[in-house]
Design an enzyme around this catalytic site. Structure first.
Site, PDB file in Angstrom:
ATOM      1  N   SER A 194     -45.349 -27.814   6.134  1.00 56.80           N
ATOM      2  CA  SER A 194     -43.984 -28.261   5.811  1.00 56.80           C
ATOM      3  C   SER A 194     -43.949 -29.637   5.175  1.00 56.80           C
ATOM      4  O   SER A 194     -43.152 -29.886   4.276  1.00 56.80           O
ATOM      5  CB  SER A 194     -43.139 -28.324   7.079  1.00 56.80           C
ATOM      6  OG  SER A 194     -42.860 -27.054   7.552  1.00 56.80           O
ATOM      7  N   ARG A 241     -44.355 -35.353  13.891  1.00 53.87           N
ATOM      8  CA  ARG A 241     -44.574 -35.197  15.328  1.00 53.87           C
ATOM      9  C   ARG A 241     -45.231 -36.430  15.972  1.00 53.87           C
ATOM     10  O   ARG A 241     -45.669 -36.362  17.116  1.00 53.87           O
ATOM     11  CB  ARG A 241     -45.380 -33.930  15.602  1.00 53.87           C
ATOM     12  CG  ARG A 241     -44.627 -32.634  15.217  1.00 53.87           C
ATOM     13  CD  ARG A 241     -45.338 -31.425  15.753  1.00 53.87           C
ATOM     14  NE  ARG A 241     -44.737 -30.168  15.354  1.00 53.87           N
ATOM     15  CZ  ARG A 241     -43.703 -29.583  15.982  1.00 53.87           C
ATOM     16  NH1 ARG A 241     -43.143 -30.165  17.015  1.00 53.87           N
ATOM     17  NH2 ARG A 241     -43.255 -28.419  15.550  1.00 53.87           N
ATOM     18  N   HIS A 300     -45.183 -19.017  14.509  1.00 53.30           N
ATOM     19  CA  HIS A 300     -46.132 -19.868  15.246  1.00 53.30           C
ATOM     20  C   HIS A 300     -46.330 -19.411  16.688  1.00 53.30           C
ATOM     21  O   HIS A 300     -47.280 -19.825  17.339  1.00 53.30           O
ATOM     22  CB  HIS A 300     -45.632 -21.313  15.282  1.00 53.30           C
ATOM     23  CG  HIS A 300     -45.934 -22.100  14.044  1.00 53.30           C
ATOM     24  ND1 HIS A 300     -47.215 -22.255  13.544  1.00 53.30           N
ATOM     25  CD2 HIS A 300     -45.132 -22.815  13.216  1.00 53.30           C
ATOM     26  CE1 HIS A 300     -47.172 -23.030  12.460  1.00 53.30           C
ATOM     27  NE2 HIS A 300     -45.923 -23.365  12.231  1.00 53.30           N
TER      28      HIS A 300
HETATM   29  O1  LIG Z   1     -45.911 -28.901  13.384  1.00 53.75           O
HETATM   30  C1  LIG Z   1     -45.930 -27.673  13.362  1.00 53.75           C
HETATM   31  O2  LIG Z   1     -45.052 -26.980  13.904  1.00 53.75           O
HETATM   32  C2  LIG Z   1     -47.090 -26.991  12.699  1.00 53.75           C
HETATM   33  O3  LIG Z   1     -48.251 -27.719  12.926  1.00 53.75           O
HETATM   34  C3  LIG Z   1     -46.879 -26.918  11.240  1.00 53.75           C
HETATM   35  O4  LIG Z   1     -45.665 -26.302  10.923  1.00 53.75           O
HETATM   36  P1  LIG Z   1     -44.720 -26.870   9.787  1.00 53.75           P
HETATM   37  O5  LIG Z   1     -45.626 -27.493   8.761  1.00 53.75           O
HETATM   38  O6  LIG Z   1     -44.036 -25.640   9.243  1.00 53.75           O
HETATM   39  O7  LIG Z   1     -43.797 -27.826  10.392  1.00 53.75           O
HETATM   40 MN   LIG Z   2     -42.813 -25.166   7.044  1.00 55.52          MN
HETATM   41 MN   LIG Z   3     -44.985 -24.209  10.587  1.00 54.28          MN
END
Ligand SMILES: O=C(O)[C@H](O)COP(=O)(O)O
Ligand SMILES: [Mn+2]
Ligand SMILES: [Mn+2]
Length: 595
Positions: free
Chosen positions: A83, A289, A434
């Site tokens: 993302s 995160r 996920h």
């Molecule tokens: O942070 C997450 O949920 C996954 O590691 C990656 O998912 P996203 O790139 O779609 O946020």
């Molecule tokens: Mn994504």
């Molecule tokens: Mn993801």
């Protein structure tokens, strides 16, 4: 001035043929790739009449674009998209070397150890402990094990005498169950450091989705659980050995959701809480995160949870995670300078923008879209709406998530005619993908498709009978009028009503392939004969579709950009707003031909 400080000429040239003033819906389906149809392709299995019908427009109005590897600034073609890099590319219109690659380069050249950030933390090495906190896997989305290994080696060679690693187990960007192997590898690396006289140990841990790695302030309890273990040395589970901890806790939870634990000595005393005089590095390169923990570590005034203990530490991020907030102030590697994003240009040219998603993806269409920058460019011209996500659940339990609400908000924004661009991220395919729950992911994909455009043909009878009772005479009228009811209208329906344009695309693959496969594409089974479920993203391309009554006659996808990727979308969108994209943007995907 641009956000990076240089003088920028913001005025965009008028497009020679395309008109201005058409409302444009820009829809990003998170985790929605294109892959061969089989039972593990949840998008194929799900009823997705809208996305199926858009595909009928190929090759003029539907095509595939690249969303992984070098096309989004990742180190290699084996790197799946994600993302952060996906939305950066979509919004910025250019390909920037991303965090993963910048850290690789800084480690390989040794420059990481020459910067201000490393010097700052290394002043604690003589008397204090170096704490490394981050995601332990080789997923390459938020962090990478090999980078941690190099950092451990580099820091110990440069004077770190006591090191504590606080691990977050993955199982989301890598296979569930792989955490045990990663912990074993780390333990053996730390044992080698110990042989060389460095006191190096794992101090605490937990699953990334339950401990520390929340995002966009969805649930501060997640960060608090990590804080208690990492800083205070307190957790409900105590072990003397991290491999044993992970094996034991996996009996009741997947890698992503392991409860917090601390490693204790023979006297039940935590081996590595963070103390005054210590140095802390969060070794994830990706921002979303880590921002919450960075705030807890960095801010004097902090009221999101009671930290109880606030040690005087020297803290650095692997990268600076938020350029606008300058968070954290110290970092080991400079982040990519993603400037002059399409959002900033468009706002300067009078394009009024609305962006919306639910909390877990809200920053994707705002922060990532705008080059890892929080806030508005111009609050008079923009409105960002966040729909609160469900908290404390895994999304296979609520696979529809807030897709409907996002669709409704976008619909209302379009119908209000107050905005020229209405941008959304619909999270379902990704967030439910996920979890590895195939059935729930099928439901998720259907919900995402419905948010794009309500399939009123199959649902109108149901919804009207629900509203007006089984004898409703409106069913016939609705079908004859051949249009959606206002209640059911979603994004594309609204675009049709206002004579606008839509662009539907995705940021990377996920839901289109839910199993690990061998090179010839056959599903793989583990030693016990169990199917290996893929919880991660993929390297598949993603679709992009254009259309709507406002799309000028003769607009079609060019066929001379066969390798087009997410970064080509920005120029395309700028054109559809009636402007020529900046010269250094990746080429537009569209052309206008005389009919
Ligand atoms: O942070 C997450 O949920 C996954 O590691 C990656 O998912 P996203 O790139 O779609 O946020
Ligand atoms: Mn994504
Ligand atoms: Mn993801």
């Amino acid at each position: 001035m641009g956000s990076s400080g240089q003088q920028v000429s913001w005025k965009l040239a008028d497009h020679p043929t395309l008109p201005k003033g058409k409302t444009l819906a820009l829809i990003v389906l998170d985790g929605w790739g294109e892959y061969k149809p089989d039972e593990y392709n949840c998008i194929h299995v799900a009823q997705t009449p809208t996305m199926d019908s858009l595909k009928q427009g190929a090759p003029e109005k539907w095509r595939l674009i690249r969303a992984h590897g070098k096309a989004v600034g990742l180190p290699t073609e084996d790197d799946m998209g994600n993302s952060e890099v996906g939305h950066n590319a979509l919004g910025a219109g250019r390909i920037f070397a991303q965090g993963a690659k910048l850290v690789d380069i800084a480690l390989a050249s040794g420059k990481i150890y020459e910067g201000e950030g490393f010097k700052y933390i290394s002043e604690c090495f003589e008397k204090g402990t170096l704490h490394l906190i981050g995601l332990l896997s080789d997923g390459g989305v938020h962090s990478r094990l090999d980078q941690l290994q190099l950092l451990l080696k580099g820091a110990s060679e440069r004077g770190a005498k006591r090191i504590r690693v606080h691990i977050l187990t993955d199982g989301r960007d890598v296979l569930d169950g792989s955490s045990v192997g990663f912990v074993e590898t780390l333990e053996s690396d730390l044992a080698k450091l110990c042989e060389n006289g460095v006191d190096a140990r794992i101090a605490s841990g937990g699953g990334r989705m339950y401990v520390t790695m929340d995002r966009y302030e969805n649930d501060w309890d997640v960060v608090k659980r990590g804080w208690d273990a990492q800083v205070r040395g307190e957790a409900p589970h105590k072990f003397t050995n991290a491999v044993e901890a992970v094996k034991k806790l996996r009996e009741n939870a997947n890698d992503q959701y392991l409860p917090p634990f601390v490693i204790v000595d023979e006297n039940e005393k935590a081996v590595g809480p963070i103390e005054d005089g210590d140095a802390v590095v969060t070794f994830n390169f990706r921002a979303d995160r880590m921002v919450m923990l960075a705030k807890a570590l960095e801010y004097q005034d902090f009221d999101k949870f009671d930290r109880v203990k606030v040690p005087k530490i020297r803290y650095a991020g692997m990268l600076q995670y938020d350029g606008e907030l300058k968070l954290p102030g110290r970092y080991l590697v400079s982040p990519p300078e993603i400037d002059r994003t399409s959002g900033e240009y468009l706002v300067h040219n009078g394009v009024r923008t609305f962006a919306c998603s639910e909390t877990v993806k809200f920053g994707h269409v705002t922060f990532f879209w705008n080059g890892n920058r929080s806030g508005y460019f111009n609050p008079e011209m923009e409105e960002y709406v966040e729909i609160p996500s469900d908290v404390g659940i895994t999304f296979n339990v609520q696979p529809k998530m807030k897709a409907l609400e996002i669709g409704e908000k976008a619909r209302d924004a379009i119908l209000s005619r107050k905005f020229d661009q209405v941008r959304v991220n619909i999270p379902n395919g990704d967030m439910v993908g996920h979890t590895g729950d195939i059935q729930a992911t099928v439901v998720a994909c259907k919900a995402a498709d419905e948010a794009v455009k309500f399939d009123w043909k199959s649902s109108v009878f149901f919804s009207l009978t629900a509203l007006e009772g089984p004898n409703s005479t409106n069913c016939g009228r609705m079908l004859m009028r051949n249009e959606p009811s206002e209640i059911n209208a979603m994004i594309i329906d609204a675009i049709e009503q206002v004579g606008g344009i839509y662009v539907v695309t995705a940021d990377h693959g996920n839901a289109e392939d839910m199993v690990k496969r061998n090179k010839s594409g056959q599903p793989l089974y583990d030693k016990s004969g169990k199917l290996q479920i893929l919880t991660s993203h993929t390297c598949q391309p993603v679709p992009i579709a254009i259309g709507g009554p406002g799309l000028a006659a003769g607009v079609r996808f060019r066929n001379d950009v066969p390798d087009g990727g997410l970064a080509n979308v920005a120029a395309t969108v700028v054109n559809l707003h009636g402007y020529v994209a900046p010269n250094d943007y990746e080429p537009t995907l569209i052309e206008v031909v005389n009919n």
